[in-house]
Design an enzyme around this catalytic site. Sequence first.
Site, PDB file in Angstrom:
ATOM      1  N   HIS A  37      21.326 -77.629-100.158  1.00  0.00           N
ATOM      2  CA  HIS A  37      21.266 -77.985 -98.774  1.00  0.00           C
ATOM      3  C   HIS A  37      21.939 -79.517 -98.469  1.00  0.00           C
ATOM      4  O   HIS A  37      22.749 -79.500 -97.431  1.00  0.00           O
ATOM      5  CB  HIS A  37      19.871 -78.105 -98.152  1.00  0.00           C
ATOM      6  CG  HIS A  37      19.078 -76.635 -98.331  1.00  0.00           C
ATOM      7  ND1 HIS A  37      17.971 -76.636 -99.045  1.00  0.00           N
ATOM      8  CD2 HIS A  37      19.293 -75.715 -97.423  1.00  0.00           C
ATOM      9  CE1 HIS A  37      17.395 -75.547 -98.823  1.00  0.00           C
ATOM     10  NE2 HIS A  37      18.130 -74.834 -98.038  1.00  0.00           N
ATOM     11  N   GLN A  61      13.308 -62.450 -90.684  1.00  0.00           N
ATOM     12  CA  GLN A  61      14.049 -61.920 -91.905  1.00  0.00           C
ATOM     13  C   GLN A  61      13.162 -61.579 -93.085  1.00  0.00           C
ATOM     14  O   GLN A  61      13.856 -61.686 -94.194  1.00  0.00           O
ATOM     15  CB  GLN A  61      15.135 -62.935 -91.883  1.00  0.00           C
ATOM     16  CG  GLN A  61      14.803 -64.183 -92.480  1.00  0.00           C
ATOM     17  CD  GLN A  61      16.098 -65.371 -92.646  1.00  0.00           C
ATOM     18  OE1 GLN A  61      16.474 -65.757 -91.673  1.00  0.00           O
ATOM     19  NE2 GLN A  61      16.725 -65.524 -93.840  1.00  0.00           N
ATOM     20  N   SER A 186      14.842 -72.921-102.724  1.00  0.00           N
ATOM     21  CA  SER A 186      13.487 -73.299-102.235  1.00  0.00           C
ATOM     22  C   SER A 186      12.379 -72.619-102.823  1.00  0.00           C
ATOM     23  O   SER A 186      11.300 -73.258-103.288  1.00  0.00           O
ATOM     24  CB  SER A 186      13.368 -73.119-100.789  1.00  0.00           C
ATOM     25  OG  SER A 186      14.520 -73.384-100.104  1.00  0.00           O
TER      26      SER A 186
HETATM   27  O1  PAF Z   1      20.198 -68.963 -95.667  1.00  0.00           O
HETATM   28  C1  PAF Z   1      19.129 -69.212 -95.076  1.00  0.00           C
HETATM   29  O2  PAF Z   1      18.406 -70.457 -95.285  1.00  0.00           O
HETATM   30  C2  PAF Z   1      18.715 -68.474 -93.817  1.00  0.00           C
HETATM   31  O3  PAF Z   1      19.080 -67.097 -93.938  1.00  0.00           O
HETATM   32  C3  PAF Z   1      19.463 -68.887 -92.400  1.00  0.00           C
HETATM   33  C4  PAF Z   1      20.875 -68.772 -92.488  1.00  0.00           C
HETATM   34  C5  PAF Z   1      19.062 -70.364 -92.191  1.00  0.00           C
HETATM   35  C6  PAF Z   1      18.956 -68.123 -91.474  1.00  0.00           C
HETATM   36  O4  PAF Z   1      17.621 -68.351 -91.210  1.00  0.00           O
END
Ligand code: PAF
Length: 282
Positions: A37, A61, A186
């Site tokens: 990140h 998701q 993560s």
């Molecule tokens: O890649 C991720 O961490 C997630 O899929 C995102 C793009 C933040 C959407 O929730």
Amino acid sequence: VNILRTKTAVKEAMKPLLQQGKTIGLVPTMGALHEGHLSLVEKSKSYSDITIASIFVNPTQFNNPADLEKYPRPIEKDLKLLEENGVDFVFLPEVSEIYPDEVKLKIDFGELDKVLEGEFREGHFNGVGVVVSKLFNIIRPDHAYFGQKDLQQLAIIRRLNHDLSFGVELVQVDTIREQDGLAMSSRNMRLSKEDRLLATILYRCLSFAKDELLSGKDWFETKDKVTRRFMDEPNARLEYFELVKACTVEKVSQITDDETYAICTAAYIREVRLIDNLIIND
Ligand code: PAF
């Protein structure tokens, strides 16, 4: 670091910056931040005038409720990291701010979400598509930064951005790896010491398969060898291992010089599901 918790707060904060003609870079995350990140943040800081990171563990998701529940949320540590790395704003909404009502919208990504992750995580990309659209609409970034580790997600977001004319410039950032090759994620936090060692099986198999392909070996024989390697490990379970076109994630069994290919994999290390990929011929 400036924390924005509501859509209105984002609008207010962005207004003067837009008037000054500043470009806005969005780094969307679900928190539990790692160097991967931070490399997105670094890229944004060098390319966009203002960097806004979002931290939102997007429930829509997750197709597995246990995975959502166990998803790490070290929020204080995340905010400190973002501050130290020079992020200007953090969008940190509650679930009710993003989803005041249940979302009924279904997005058809055509062939893009019928393979790989789409095959094993029903509804996952619909959730990603909805939340990324919401983030784009709320923040209205000029640029958005995504990691190559989620290659299929990138393809999905490219289509979303194109078909819905968001006009965001999408920036793909290379995968960051631990010294032994394990892709930063993560979910790595949930691996025991022993499983952390075993988790390198994904990168080892990807590197092996890439070498085999580049030396002209048959893809199905290579895939067979990889499958057998996984079968020798009682605590690892291979979900998929596929050769695809990097842009469209269409499955193939041969590579050609005129196209970029990737090998994509997902596997469980005990109960932790990991994904990774390697580009074959950049
Ligand atoms: O890649 C991720 O961490 C997630 O899929 C995102 C793009 C933040 C959407 O929730």
